[in-house]
Write a protein that holds these residues in place. Structure first.
Motif, PDB file in Angstrom:
ATOM      1  N   MET A  65       0.756  -1.163  -0.028  1.00 18.64           N
ATOM      2  CA  MET A  65       0.048   0.091  -0.023  1.00 18.64           C
ATOM      3  C   MET A  65       0.960   1.264   0.059  1.00 18.64           C
ATOM      4  SD  MET A  65      -2.757   1.233   2.907  1.00 18.64           S
ATOM      5  CE  MET A  65      -4.259   1.228   2.256  1.00 18.64           C
ATOM      6  N   ASN A  66       0.532   2.305  -0.861  1.00 23.78           N
ATOM      7  CA  ASN A  66       1.365   3.365  -1.054  1.00 23.78           C
ATOM      8  C   ASN A  66       0.720   4.455  -0.295  1.00 23.78           C
ATOM      9  OD1 ASN A  66       3.274   2.440  -2.644  1.00 23.78           O
ATOM     10  ND2 ASN A  66       1.536   2.653  -4.335  1.00 23.78           N
ATOM     11  N   ARG A  67       1.235   5.207   0.871  1.00 18.36           N
ATOM     12  CA  ARG A  67       0.833   6.154   1.636  1.00 18.36           C
ATOM     13  C   ARG A  67       0.615   7.626   0.757  1.00 18.36           C
ATOM     14  NH1 ARG A  67       3.833   7.783   7.090  1.00 18.36           N
ATOM     15  NH2 ARG A  67       2.591   9.437   7.656  1.00 18.36           N
ATOM     16  N   ARG A  68      -0.739   8.037   0.962  1.00 24.61           N
ATOM     17  CA  ARG A  68      -0.885   9.380   0.344  1.00 24.61           C
ATOM     18  C   ARG A  68      -0.155  10.582   1.280  1.00 24.61           C
ATOM     19  NH1 ARG A  68      -3.989  13.442   1.675  1.00 24.61           N
ATOM     20  NH2 ARG A  68      -5.422  12.140   2.763  1.00 24.61           N
ATOM     21  N   LEU A  76      13.073   2.328  -0.927  1.00 23.78           N
ATOM     22  CA  LEU A  76      12.656   2.510   0.393  1.00 23.78           C
ATOM     23  C   LEU A  76      11.301   2.527   0.440  1.00 23.78           C
ATOM     24  CD1 LEU A  76      14.821   5.766   1.457  1.00 23.78           C
ATOM     25  CD2 LEU A  76      15.371   3.283   2.012  1.00 23.78           C
ATOM     26  N   GLY A  77      10.430   2.591  -0.518  1.00 27.72           N
ATOM     27  CA  GLY A  77       8.946   2.752  -0.461  1.00 27.72           C
ATOM     28  C   GLY A  77       8.362   3.428  -1.161  1.00 27.72           C
ATOM     29  N   ALA A  78       7.136   4.188  -1.347  1.00 30.99           N
ATOM     30  CA  ALA A  78       6.348   5.017  -2.301  1.00 30.99           C
ATOM     31  C   ALA A  78       5.523   5.574  -1.652  1.00 30.99           C
ATOM     32  CB  ALA A  78       5.932   3.812  -3.424  1.00 30.99           C
ATOM     33  N   PHE A  79       5.047   6.805  -2.179  1.00 32.88           N
ATOM     34  CA  PHE A  79       3.616   7.565  -1.730  1.00 32.88           C
ATOM     35  C   PHE A  79       3.092   8.197  -2.862  1.00 32.88           C
ATOM     36  CE2 PHE A  79       7.159  10.684  -1.982  1.00 32.88           C
ATOM     37  CZ  PHE A  79       6.534  11.855  -2.534  1.00 32.88           C
ATOM     38  N   ARG A  80       1.998   8.465  -2.663  1.00 35.13           N
ATOM     39  CA  ARG A  80       1.239   9.252  -3.744  1.00 35.13           C
ATOM     40  C   ARG A  80       0.789  10.591  -3.384  1.00 35.13           C
ATOM     41  NH1 ARG A  80      -1.426   5.715  -7.237  1.00 35.13           N
ATOM     42  NH2 ARG A  80      -1.328   3.518  -6.821  1.00 35.13           N
ATOM     43  N   ARG A  81       0.785  11.369  -4.221  1.00 35.33           N
ATOM     44  CA  ARG A  81       0.338  12.838  -4.038  1.00 35.33           C
ATOM     45  C   ARG A  81      -0.417  13.470  -5.121  1.00 35.33           C
ATOM     46  NH1 ARG A  81       4.240  17.754  -4.666  1.00 35.33           N
ATOM     47  NH2 ARG A  81       5.602  16.901  -6.002  1.00 35.33           N
ATOM     48  N   PHE A  82      -1.279  14.239  -4.888  1.00 32.15           N
ATOM     49  CA  PHE A  82      -2.065  14.625  -6.043  1.00 32.15           C
ATOM     50  C   PHE A  82      -2.054  16.218  -6.256  1.00 32.15           C
ATOM     51  CE2 PHE A  82      -4.248  11.213  -4.463  1.00 32.15           C
ATOM     52  CZ  PHE A  82      -4.859  10.418  -5.342  1.00 32.15           C
ATOM     53  N   VAL A  83      -1.315  16.498  -7.697  1.00 34.68           N
ATOM     54  CA  VAL A  83      -1.052  17.929  -7.673  1.00 34.68           C
ATOM     55  C   VAL A  83      -1.158  18.436  -9.100  1.00 34.68           C
ATOM     56  CG1 VAL A  83       0.862  17.792  -5.942  1.00 34.68           C
ATOM     57  CG2 VAL A  83       1.646  17.133  -8.485  1.00 34.68           C
ATOM     58  N   HIS A 106       7.976   6.625  -6.387  1.00 37.27           N
ATOM     59  CA  HIS A 106       8.925   5.211  -5.805  1.00 37.27           C
ATOM     60  C   HIS A 106      10.305   6.102  -5.411  1.00 37.27           C
ATOM     61  CE1 HIS A 106       6.395   2.491  -7.891  1.00 37.27           C
ATOM     62  NE2 HIS A 106       6.472   3.406  -9.064  1.00 37.27           N
ATOM     63  N   ILE A 107      10.424   5.627  -4.025  1.00 35.79           N
ATOM     64  CA  ILE A 107      11.712   6.263  -3.268  1.00 35.79           C
ATOM     65  C   ILE A 107      12.687   5.325  -3.145  1.00 35.79           C
ATOM     66  CG2 ILE A 107      12.457   7.589  -1.578  1.00 35.79           C
ATOM     67  CD1 ILE A 107      10.293   9.152  -3.082  1.00 35.79           C
ATOM     68  N   TYR A 108      13.727   5.681  -3.411  1.00 33.57           N
ATOM     69  CA  TYR A 108      15.208   4.916  -3.152  1.00 33.57           C
ATOM     70  C   TYR A 108      16.275   5.791  -2.479  1.00 33.57           C
ATOM     71  CZ  TYR A 108      13.279   2.240  -7.334  1.00 33.57           C
ATOM     72  OH  TYR A 108      12.380   1.554  -7.938  1.00 33.57           O
ATOM     73  N   VAL A 109      17.081   4.853  -2.079  1.00 36.79           N
ATOM     74  CA  VAL A 109      18.486   5.354  -1.553  1.00 36.79           C
ATOM     75  C   VAL A 109      19.441   5.022  -2.514  1.00 36.79           C
ATOM     76  CG1 VAL A 109      18.795   3.545   0.253  1.00 36.79           C
ATOM     77  CG2 VAL A 109      19.950   5.740   0.353  1.00 36.79           C
TER      78      VAL A 109
END
Length: 149
Positions: A1-4, A78-85, A99-102
């Protein structure tokens, strides 16, 4: 699940899904970021949209280079998130899946090749206060909190 992260979507607005890959880039106690200078300065994790036929990792390498001039090594998700822009450069309302990486900056090859971008180095603490969106701040602070003894 991806956090908003950020404001919820507007019920009467149509959004286009845009996937992107972004990186926390630590080195020598600092973090490499990009500052998009168009309109007003916006400090961001380097990265951007995934082009058709491109994997998230291919996009990550390409986008980090375009926005910073640096090559990177050993990316780890590292994970992922959603945003509405609203994305003015595309005149588009987007549901961004980030999608977030290090990864580790290994060598600076050039200045940023993408217009209106500047590579900047900040301490993690300064970066956590200056990053332009909540999702970038969340993953940067979470990464540095977990890696500090």
């Amino acid at each position: 699940m991806n956090r908003r992260m950020g404001p919820p979507p507007e019920a009467d607005r149509r959004y286009t899904l845009r996937q992107g890959a972004y990186a926390v880039l630590p080195r020598d106690g600092r973090v490499l970021l990009t500052c998009q200078m168009e309109d007003q300065p916006d400090i961001q994790l380097p990265g951007g949209g995934i082009d058709p036929g491109e994997s998230p990792l291919q996009a990550l390498h390409r986008e980090v280079f375009e926005e910073t001039g640096w090559h990177i090594a050993r990316p780890r998700r590292l994970g992922a998130f959603r945003r509405f822009v609203y994305m003015p450069e595309y005149t588009l309302w987007a549901e961004k899946l980030c999608h977030i990486y290090v990864a580790w900056p290994t060598m600076q090859i050039s200045n940023p090749t993408e217009a209106d971008h500047e590579a900047i180095w900040l301490t993690p603490d300064d970066a956590s206060h200056l990053l332009g969106n909540e999702g970038d701040r969340h993953f940067l602070t979470r990464y540095f909190a977990a890696s500090t003894p």
